[in-house]
Design a protein around this motif. Sequence first.
Motif, PDB file in Angstrom:
ATOM      1  N   THR A 124       0.836  -1.207   0.000  1.00  0.00           N
ATOM      2  CA  THR A 124       0.000   0.000   0.000  1.00  0.00           C
ATOM      3  C   THR A 124       0.867   1.252   0.000  1.00  0.00           C
TER       4      THR A 124
ATOM      5  N   TYR B 159      -7.249   7.862   1.368  1.00  0.00           N
ATOM      6  CA  TYR B 159      -7.937   6.560   1.433  1.00  0.00           C
ATOM      7  C   TYR B 159      -6.995   5.415   1.783  1.00  0.00           C
TER       8      TYR B 159
ATOM      9  N   TYR C 231      -6.462   2.562   5.329  1.00  0.00           N
ATOM     10  CA  TYR C 231      -6.155   1.141   5.393  1.00  0.00           C
ATOM     11  C   TYR C 231      -4.911   0.903   6.247  1.00  0.00           C
TER      12      TYR C 231
ATOM     13  N   GLU D 105     -10.016   1.332   8.032  1.00  0.00           N
ATOM     14  CA  GLU D 105     -10.788   0.594   7.040  1.00  0.00           C
ATOM     15  C   GLU D 105     -10.060  -0.721   6.821  1.00  0.00           C
TER      16      GLU D 105
ATOM     17  N   TYR E 224      -9.103  -0.754  -0.414  1.00  0.00           N
ATOM     18  CA  TYR E 224      -8.413   0.504  -0.126  1.00  0.00           C
ATOM     19  C   TYR E 224      -6.944   0.457  -0.528  1.00  0.00           C
TER      20      TYR E 224
ATOM     21  N   THR F 166      -6.850   1.891  -4.104  1.00  0.00           N
ATOM     22  CA  THR F 166      -7.293   3.240  -4.456  1.00  0.00           C
ATOM     23  C   THR F 166      -6.199   4.062  -5.150  1.00  0.00           C
TER      24      THR F 166
END
Lengths: 259, 262
Positions: A144, A215, A219, A224, A229, A232
């Motif tokens: 991420t 966003y 995560y 979330e 996510y 995103t």
Amino acid sequence: MVRLYLKYFAINIKSQMQYKTAFFLHLFGRIMLSFATVAGVWFMFLRFNRVEGFTLNQVLLCTAVTMMSYSITEVFARGFDIFPRLLGNGEFDRYLVRPRGVIYQVIATHMEFGRLGVFIQAVIVFCYAIPNSGIVWSPDKILTLFLMIICGAAVFSGLYIIFASFSFFTVEGLEFMNILTHGGKEFGRYPYAIYGEGILKFLTFIIPLALFQYYPLLYLIERESSPLYILTPLLSMFFLVPCYVFWKIGLRHYKSTGS
Amino acid sequence: MALFRIRFSAGLQYRAAAIAGISTQFAWGFMEILAFMAFYRSNPAAFPMEFSHLVSYIWVQQAFLALIMPWGVGGKVVETIVNGNISYELARPMSLYNRWFFETIADRVSRFILRCAPILIVALVVPEPFRMTLPPSLPQLGMFAAAILLTLCVVTAFCILDYISVFYTMSRFSGTIFVITADFFAGGYIPLPFFPEPLRKVVELSPFGAMQNLPLRIYSGDIAGMHAVRGIALQIFWLAVMVIIGKMLMKYSLKRVVAQGG
């Protein structure tokens, strides 16, 4: 094409290393400049502890991601940032007659390594924020973070391309793009959500800065849990399509200044 | 003054650029206020100024930016040092220090005049939490005017110290570190009341506290009465110190100036 790029890369480094004092002064100046931003965030948190439920370390992750993305853009897509100059002095005309893509040449011929200062500052902030954020860095979280930085650089590059495309039509009054590029970086020191619903919507659907910053951060800090996510940031890459189209329109409209 | 008029009319040529600049600054101020608002919502008790004072601080900062920012606007001055044209300047029968001083001030004032009115007008009519208030009283407005003029002189004297450093490094980034320090400690990033306590007291007495910090806070009434008068006295003191240092350094540097080419 890649080999040629590496060659350009080496030339750029070599030429900028000719003036070592100037280079390091520039680099150091940039580090200080972004340090002032970070110090501002830090001072605010000494007083407030939290903003909209985000702690200092969570916010610093945001700060570092945005700074790093922006500085990658600043170093490698610098040609678009100084594009009005390329049009003005006729350098762009030379690109048009060469057997390589125009975007490729704009990128390859202008890299400014002094602007790595912001990158270095971002690394320093990461060194502090990553271990202190309380996040368990499992592979999905690392992925991420990686996507946030890369896609962030893509969105900022898109903004640079829009700026350059505008300068096909006019060279005056382009300062308003500053609020999106430089402003996007400066205000990205906090999660974009703190600026309220309206700004967040704008930064999600029109200029997708929040898609790579806010966003995925949710995560990372486990507000979330849906793995959607993680992806995103990839959505924000669609922003490059209209940027490219606009560039093409500008290019068709282009008439040389003749100098 | 003739120098003043030349620079001024040059600045007025770029109207489209000015409009773009104004909207940028307006958006910038708006975003800053939104950020502070988020902190205010999180913990109103920890907020060190009244919120309306902060709003005024930011709008006045945006409107008067050209006068108060420590960033040099004299790219031209630096160029003359680097490319050697400074030798022409030296041949003129006029003190270089004074020339730079007034040219820089003229540059700043011409930028300011183009930009301030639209920002102030919009800031006075936007809806409530974002609206700028007027100064609480007429004497307060007078003190604000005095403080902002002195700030203009203090930052200009400071900029000249920055120009002088170019003699030694031949790089326009030589003074960046000092300029950023000044911008930060003068309250360019966050107002001084948001600084941690012992640090704030020290900074308020430093030359940086005599820059934008003072007029922006006097405007809203955050600093009033004797405190404001003391602040203005401090500005005069720091201005004198910086001009004296600047003139001395200039004299010394010009003795060893090496003109670059022709």
